[in-house]
Design an enzyme around this catalytic site. Sequence first.
Site: not given
Length: 409
Positions: A123, A409
């Site tokens: 990322y 999450f």
Amino acid sequence: MTTELRVLRPEEWDQWYGRLELAFGGVPESPEERALWSELTEHERSIGAWEDGECVGTAGAFSFRVSVPGGSFVPAAGVTMVSVAATHRRRGVLTSMMRRQLDDVRALGEPLAVLTASEPEIYGRFGYGVATYQLSMDVDTVRGGIVAPPGTDDVRLRFAPVEESAGACEAVYRSRLGSRPGMFARTPGWERLALLDPPADREGASAAQCVLAERDGDVVGYVRFHNKPEWDASGPNGSILLRDVEALDPAAYAALWRFLFGIDLTSRIRVRNRPVDDPLLHLVTDVRRCGVRVRDSLHVRLVDVGAALVARTYRTPVDVVFEVADPFCPWNEGRWRLSGDAKGASCERGSGPADLALDVRDLGAAFLGGVTLSSLAAAGRVRELRGGALAEASTAFASDVAPWLPHGF
């Protein structure tokens, strides 16, 4: 064939999520896990890549508010459920989803995007920097102990049913929210994440157990854990698998850890996610018996540099001009003048000489105050263009406590 990128339709969720499970090894999650993630999914913020009716890529986002230095909560897109089918790697599917997602986040006016990465190297090229780290430990409770502060003996501990005590535990978590950057203000439904307890995930341990810490009838802390009984030739050698522990004051925190250290028939506590400056490191009698390890946790992406830098406060006065490189989100590129202190900040486009030059990824890494600009400069990732600017900015950005993401999450 042409790959179509579109917003997820509710009736497509099972196929979409099944593709995600396949990308992460193909082991189906438990029905209760699937049900919770189905309920929490924000369909309008989820996208799928489709080819000839087959889902070949997934990406979603949750609408979060994350705590930042100064105690405020800033809207952030919690990027999640990202996958590309093994048959469609290196075809630009991931890049197209990241492009679409960040454009949408900008349109919604959220200054930040955050994620946890299965593979951290992926990322950075999209502007995400590692902003928080987490501590894991394998604590030897036979050859180590707890030195408890005054008041620990005044704390009452009692077992409580996990489901019935969830409200009291959540109240303690809410009280702790402003204490560290990087924590999420949980919206309804998210408190159930801590209660998921499928037997397949217990590693042979007990169902989750909960102990509450009380003072004068008020709940001031809690711990949730699993007990994994084990025996060898020398006798009992069980483990405690920590889920989460929180307390409102040092005595309550020490009381909960002292309880964990003293559980019969066990000799270790396995800890998987605590802050890197966790007080336990100063409560134990021998930190060498804790098997301390550190790994990356929350990755932060500044979607709007100006809005993000204004959203937090600064430990000391700062007035610097950043030269920001951001080829993936070019609206951020250029010079930004940040002026701020502990009361607030302003950040506007700057026209004067730059003081510091860096990539948006590194500004994201430093944003929550746990990674210093000076350490990034030592790695060659921040360049000082005006003498003294690096020390000034690095000190101002720092947080008194380490930022921390309590759960995934």
